[in-house]
Scaffold this motif. Structure first.
Motif, short mmCIF file in Angstrom:
data_model
loop_
_atom_site.label_atom_id
_atom_site.label_comp_id
_atom_site.label_asym_id
_atom_site.label_seq_id
_atom_site.Cartn_x
_atom_site.Cartn_y
_atom_site.Cartn_z
N UNK A 49 0.79 -1.13 -0.13
CA UNK A 49 -0.06 0.14 -0.17
C UNK A 49 0.78 1.06 0.04
N UNK A 50 0.58 2.19 -0.93
CA UNK A 50 1.40 3.48 -1.04
C UNK A 50 0.25 4.34 -0.48
N UNK A 51 0.67 4.90 0.81
CA UNK A 51 -0.36 6.02 1.51
C UNK A 51 -0.04 7.39 1.61
N UNK A 52 -0.76 8.05 0.97
CA UNK A 52 -0.50 9.66 1.49
C UNK A 52 -0.64 9.88 2.94
N UNK A 53 0.06 10.84 3.55
CA UNK A 53 0.04 11.09 4.88
C UNK A 53 0.29 12.52 5.00
N UNK A 54 -0.44 13.28 5.98
CA UNK A 54 -0.06 14.65 5.94
C UNK A 54 0.80 14.95 7.36
N UNK A 55 2.10 15.16 7.31
CA UNK A 55 3.10 15.58 8.11
C UNK A 55 3.41 14.34 8.97
N UNK A 56 5.00 13.85 9.15
CA UNK A 56 5.26 13.12 10.04
C UNK A 56 6.36 13.65 10.98
N UNK A 57 6.42 15.07 11.13
CA UNK A 57 6.92 15.62 11.99
C UNK A 57 8.36 15.60 11.83
N UNK A 58 8.80 15.85 10.49
CA UNK A 58 10.08 15.85 10.16
C UNK A 58 10.31 16.77 8.97
#
Lengths: 130, 130
Positions: A49-58
């Motif tokens: 699964x290639x998933x979009x995410x909003x912000x991983x704090x880096x």
């Protein structure tokens, strides 16, 4: 657990911005990296699964991607640039590296050059027992 | 899945060293932080696993801890100092914060001061469907 819920996941931050100047959300480097990785995975019919995410704090180390698989180490990498040739391919190569290691280690010597120096953190498997 | 395999986990790096001078492995600040957190969790009979880990690839931000729970965001924090009063307690407080949020978010405003500014990265839940 259904099979599709145990597929390895690649999380790509779509809000990552490499420039200090404002860039519209739909043109952010992170968004472009996500689209490139997702398209390549689809072309190859990869079992992930290639998933979009909003912000991983880096944010200071944009663009960022993370890998998570059941019972394996999780990894987060930064400093990725979708405009460097082979970057999406390098991301998918890490998936293979992780799959081939029992614990999911993505060792330095095996990483493609586009991602080699970008290790930001790794987190042990949630479930240590197999 | 047996119940004990779905308990939230706190990973504490036992090789973290805050000084540039060599410190024996069994006296490292990370080791002392691990022992303090594990002892406090045991005293309180908390339903969690406190696990020692060797390196989460954030050595420059020692001491480091990570939180992982089934179907929740994973977090990794750094810059922790076992010699600052209340640090072990602050780590366990994050466990409560995570447990009380459906997605496992550990929001800035809710973090204890000892850990507030130490966020290094967060990784989405492995399984997005509930």
């Amino acid at each position: 657990m259904p099979a599709e819920r145990s597929r390895p996941a690649i999380h790509v931050c779509i809000t990552c911005n490499r420039a200090e100047t404002p860039v519209p959300l739909d043109a952010r480097p992170g968004r472009r990296l996500y689209e490139a990785v997702a398209a390549l995975a689809q072309t190859r019919a990869l079992d992930c699964d290639v998933r979009p995410v909003e912000c991983m704090a880096q944010c200071s180390r944009s663009c960022t991607v993370a890998f998570s698989s059941l019972d394996k180490w999780s990894y987060i990498f930064g400093d990725l640039d979708p405009d460097i040739e082979g970057t999406a391919d390098a991301v998918l190569a890490c998936l293979d590296i992780q799959a081939s290691d029992e614990d999911g280690l993505i060792r330095l010597g095996r990483r493609p050059p586009q991602i080699r120096k970008g290790l930001l953190a790794r987190i042990p498997p949630f479930r240590p027992e197999r």
